[in-house]
Design an enzyme around this catalytic site. Structure first.
Site, PDB file in Angstrom:
ATOM      1  N   HIS A 135      35.630 -73.539 -55.401  1.00  0.00           N
ATOM      2  CA  HIS A 135      35.154 -74.380 -54.318  1.00  0.00           C
ATOM      3  C   HIS A 135      34.463 -73.570 -53.199  1.00  0.00           C
ATOM      4  CE1 HIS A 135      34.788 -77.819 -51.602  1.00  0.00           C
ATOM      5  NE2 HIS A 135      36.259 -77.782 -51.466  1.00  0.00           N
ATOM      6  N   HIS A 189      27.296 -77.787 -60.296  1.00  0.00           N
ATOM      7  CA  HIS A 189      27.855 -78.481 -59.293  1.00  0.00           C
ATOM      8  C   HIS A 189      28.229 -79.844 -59.843  1.00  0.00           C
ATOM      9  CE1 HIS A 189      28.499 -80.677 -55.489  1.00  0.00           C
ATOM     10  NE2 HIS A 189      28.601 -79.526 -54.900  1.00  0.00           N
ATOM     11  N   ASP A 245      26.615 -71.877 -52.355  1.00  0.00           N
ATOM     12  CA  ASP A 245      27.314 -70.585 -52.311  1.00  0.00           C
ATOM     13  C   ASP A 245      26.700 -69.165 -52.815  1.00  0.00           C
ATOM     14  OD1 ASP A 245      29.914 -71.517 -51.016  1.00  0.00           O
ATOM     15  OD2 ASP A 245      30.339 -72.334 -53.101  1.00  0.00           O
TER      16      ASP A 245
HETATM   17  N1  CMC Z   1      28.234 -70.904 -65.397  1.00  0.00           N
HETATM   18  C1  CMC Z   1      27.955 -71.281 -66.660  1.00  0.00           C
HETATM   19  N2  CMC Z   1      28.418 -72.296 -67.351  1.00  0.00           N
HETATM   20  C2  CMC Z   1      28.547 -73.341 -66.431  1.00  0.00           C
HETATM   21  C3  CMC Z   1      28.690 -73.043 -64.996  1.00  0.00           C
HETATM   22  C4  CMC Z   1      28.683 -71.983 -64.585  1.00  0.00           C
HETATM   23  N3  CMC Z   1      28.510 -71.543 -63.122  1.00  0.00           N
HETATM   24  N4  CMC Z   1      29.022 -74.340 -64.621  1.00  0.00           N
HETATM   25  C5  CMC Z   1      29.298 -75.421 -65.572  1.00  0.00           C
HETATM   26  N5  CMC Z   1      28.933 -74.642 -66.611  1.00  0.00           N
HETATM   27  C6  CMC Z   1      28.887 -75.417 -67.939  1.00  0.00           C
HETATM   28  C7  CMC Z   1      30.263 -75.600 -68.293  1.00  0.00           C
HETATM   29  O1  CMC Z   1      30.940 -74.534 -69.226  1.00  0.00           O
HETATM   30  C8  CMC Z   1      29.926 -76.839 -69.271  1.00  0.00           C
HETATM   31  O2  CMC Z   1      29.607 -76.505 -70.631  1.00  0.00           O
HETATM   32  P1  CMC Z   1      29.869 -77.272 -71.731  1.00  0.00           P
HETATM   33  O3  CMC Z   1      29.287 -78.799 -71.723  1.00  0.00           O
HETATM   34  O4  CMC Z   1      29.473 -76.267 -72.929  1.00  0.00           O
HETATM   35  O5  CMC Z   1      31.351 -77.417 -71.975  1.00  0.00           O
HETATM   36  C9  CMC Z   1      29.080 -77.632 -68.492  1.00  0.00           C
HETATM   37  O6  CMC Z   1      28.216 -76.402 -67.799  1.00  0.00           O
HETATM   38  C10 CMC Z   1      29.599 -78.685 -67.604  1.00  0.00           C
HETATM   39  O7  CMC Z   1      30.073 -78.108 -66.587  1.00  0.00           O
HETATM   40  P2  CMC Z   1      31.677 -78.699 -65.891  1.00  0.00           P
HETATM   41  O8  CMC Z   1      32.722 -77.556 -65.771  1.00  0.00           O
HETATM   42  O9  CMC Z   1      32.271 -79.919 -66.779  1.00  0.00           O
HETATM   43  O10 CMC Z   1      31.138 -79.076 -64.583  1.00  0.00           O
HETATM   44  P3  CMC Z   1      32.219 -79.565 -63.380  1.00  0.00           P
HETATM   45  O11 CMC Z   1      31.411 -80.637 -62.544  1.00  0.00           O
HETATM   46  O12 CMC Z   1      33.486 -80.103 -63.864  1.00  0.00           O
HETATM   47  O13 CMC Z   1      32.307 -78.234 -62.451  1.00  0.00           O
HETATM   48  C11 CMC Z   1      31.835 -76.548 -60.877  1.00  0.00           C
HETATM   49  C12 CMC Z   1      31.356 -77.858 -61.252  1.00  0.00           C
HETATM   50  C13 CMC Z   1      31.152 -76.523 -59.535  1.00  0.00           C
HETATM   51  C14 CMC Z   1      33.130 -76.334 -60.699  1.00  0.00           C
HETATM   52  C15 CMC Z   1      31.072 -75.628 -62.179  1.00  0.00           C
HETATM   53  O14 CMC Z   1      29.962 -75.802 -62.160  1.00  0.00           O
HETATM   54  C16 CMC Z   1      31.800 -74.131 -61.589  1.00  0.00           C
HETATM   55  O15 CMC Z   1      32.463 -73.683 -62.034  1.00  0.00           O
HETATM   56  N6  CMC Z   1      30.548 -73.294 -61.055  1.00  0.00           N
HETATM   57  C17 CMC Z   1      31.062 -71.888 -60.661  1.00  0.00           C
HETATM   58  C18 CMC Z   1      31.691 -72.077 -59.238  1.00  0.00           C
HETATM   59  C19 CMC Z   1      30.992 -72.187 -58.108  1.00  0.00           C
HETATM   60  O16 CMC Z   1      29.789 -71.552 -58.091  1.00  0.00           O
HETATM   61  N7  CMC Z   1      31.521 -73.115 -57.228  1.00  0.00           N
HETATM   62  C20 CMC Z   1      30.922 -73.676 -55.866  1.00  0.00           C
HETATM   63  C21 CMC Z   1      30.608 -75.108 -56.204  1.00  0.00           C
HETATM   64  S1  CMC Z   1      29.498 -75.595 -54.933  1.00  0.00           S
HETATM   65  C22 CMC Z   1      30.255 -75.475 -53.317  1.00  0.00           C
HETATM   66  C23 CMC Z   1      31.651 -76.133 -53.521  1.00  0.00           C
HETATM   67  O17 CMC Z   1      32.022 -76.885 -53.867  1.00  0.00           O
HETATM   68  O18 CMC Z   1      32.388 -75.128 -52.477  1.00  0.00           O
END
Ligand code: CMC
Length: 434
Positions: free
Chosen positions: A268, A307, A363
């Site tokens: 987050h 996201h 971020d």
């Molecule tokens: N790098 C590589 N792969 C990714 C990333 C990433 N940053 N984010 C998602 N994926 C992949 C994930 O592995 C999955 O792949 P597969 O379908 O093969 O299993 C697919 O994309 C869908 O991702 P998800 O984890 O199901 O998506 P989510 O909605 O649960 O997670 C998230 C959203 C923001 C937690 C995630 O994208 C992430 O961990 N990003 C990195 C951390 C980050 O930058 N967070 C800040 C978010 S924005 C500001 C805030 O909220 O504070």
């Protein structure tokens, strides 16, 4: 407004149910009537991580994740970032309308006159270890404010609520600046009422022995824009925490502390700190392709990418990129920007990221600006928490005054053992650890 109905047929007994669809949702409680027999509890939904569940009706922030649109109370984020100050936007989020000049004057005056911390809070903060993480200090200190203002428990009184809103928005920069000075071993600086919200924050961060702190106006405006961009983002993890904890009728200081704790996580608000760690790990532009390859092979995530809601470029990231250029004219270019730009360029044309609709989020670039301004990465999430407090409080107030809301209490699908035979301790033999 009733839009349409939907018919569900239970294959177990052929019974059919017609459910109203409102605002693109069905009421989960309408499913409870779907039973296989009198002893059946009724149908529930299973939605770990709330990926497809609306927990509230809200009129504060609108996001269209597919088209990359963000609006506060109906105003596009780009317009607010260009024309407003952060305190104007905080007013908009909380009261639903942009303030008139006289409303804004009163609002700014009131917030400015709630920036001081009780001296016991200062002493409390001095007790932290010299290298305490600023987010740990921030969360604990916000919670500690609850002990100073016991009347804040009176959450159903509108005037008392407003008083706590002023206190929280006013004091957040002061607490944040003290966490910064604490790490550096510098004496805490008291607020200066002659300065704007962000100038005063800069004063408390960076004033040394000069009699009057002069804030750089470009940096102060850049901080103000960053604060506007971070002010709210509908039902994200920390806002959901604010609503959940607040739904137990907990006071706003403790609820805000809980929300800030949620924000601290690296998935987050902690992501901005993690982005800088990642850029340091990559080291130089030429190492970017190898790093992206490693991520695609399943070794970690590209921090600052992806996201839950945006499946397009995060509109905040675009404005941050523009703001970065203004700041770099003052501070000099942060060398990490080149690595970040290369990372974005390569990722945006890579099939892995295209298929999953992974774009830079808020971020990705914010940490690079903050670092150029002189902040260490540990401070980045604290800088996120200051403006998000306005959003948390707007959402909390909306929840408190919503007659449909009750204590937050999800259901579960129980998958454990049932009605086991109890074995007395002496008869249990040798334990087999699982
Ligand atoms: N790098 C590589 N792969 C990714 C990333 C990433 N940053 N984010 C998602 N994926 C992949 C994930 O592995 C999955 O792949 P597969 O379908 O093969 O299993 C697919 O994309 C869908 O991702 P998800 O984890 O199901 O998506 P989510 O909605 O649960 O997670 C998230 C959203 C923001 C937690 C995630 O994208 C992430 O961990 N990003 C990195 C951390 C980050 O930058 N967070 C800040 C978010 S924005 C500001 C805030 O909220 O504070």
């Amino acid at each position: 407004m009733k839009e349409r109905t939907i018919k569900i047929v239970d294959d177990a007994n052929g019974l059919s149910y017609t459910l109203p669809v409102e605002n693109g949702t069905i009421r989960a409680m309408d499913l409870r009537q779907i039973k296989t027999g009198p002893d059946d509890f009724g149908l529930m939904t299973y939605d770990p991580a709330f990926t497809n569940t609306a927990s509230c009706r809200s009129a504060i922030t609108y996001i269209d994740g597919e088209r990359g649109i963000l609006q506060y109370r109906g105003y596009p984020i780009e317009t607010l970032a260009e024309h407003c100050t952060f305190l104007e936007v905080a007013y908009l989020l909380i009261f639903g309308e942009l303030p008139t000049q006289s409303e804004l004057n009163t609002w700014v005056f009131d917030i400015t006159h709630h920036t001081m911390l009780h001296e016991t809070v200062k002493k409390f903060m001095e007790g932290f270890r010299y290298n305490a993480h600023p987010m740990g200090m921030l969360v604990s200190t916000i919670a500690a404010l609850s002990t100073i203002y016991p009347e804040s428990k009176n959450i159903f009184d509108a005037a008392t609520r407003k008083h706590q809103l002023l206190r929280l928005i006013g004091k957040m920069p002061t607490i944040a600046a003290y966490t910064y000075r604490h790490q550096l071993g510098l004496p805490y600086v008291y607020p200066d009422n002659d300065l704007s919200y962000t100038e005063n924050f800069m004063n408390m961060l960076w004033k040394m022995v000069e009699p009057k702190y002069q804030a750089n106006s470009v940096m102060a405006r850049a901080l103000d824009i960053l604060f506007i961009l971070h002010a709210d983002h509908e039902q994200n993890c920390s806002t959901n925490t604010m609503r959940c904890v607040g739904s137990a009728q907990t006071d706003p200081f403790l609820s805000t502390a809980a929300a800030a704790a949620a924000l601290a996580g690296p998935l987050h608000g902690g992501a901005n700190e993690a982005v800088l760690t990642m850029l340091d790990e990559i080291g130089s532009k030429d190492k970017v392709p190898a790093y992206v390859k490693k991520i695609k092979e399943g070794h970690g995530k590209l921090m600052g990418f992806g996201h839950r809601v945006y499946k397009n470029y995060d509109p905040r990231a675009k404005i941050i990129k523009w703001t970065a250029e203004q700041v770099f004219e003052i501070t000099g270019r942060n060398a990490k920007l080149d690595i970040a730009l290369e990372l974005e360029r390569i990722a945006l044309q890579d099939e892995y990221f295209i298929q999953r609709k992974l774009y830079p989020n808020v971020d990705f670039y914010s940490g690079i600006i903050y670092q150029a301004m002189g902040f260490k990465p540990e401070m980045f999430t604290v800088l996120f928490a200051i403006p998000r407090t306005a959003g948390w409080l707007a959402q909390w107030q909306e929840m408190i005054t919503d007659p449909e809301q009750k204590i937050s209490r999800p259901r579960q699908v129980y998958v454990g053992e049932n009605m086991r035979q109890f074995v007395p301790l002496a008869e249990r033999g040798t334990a087999v650890r699982r």
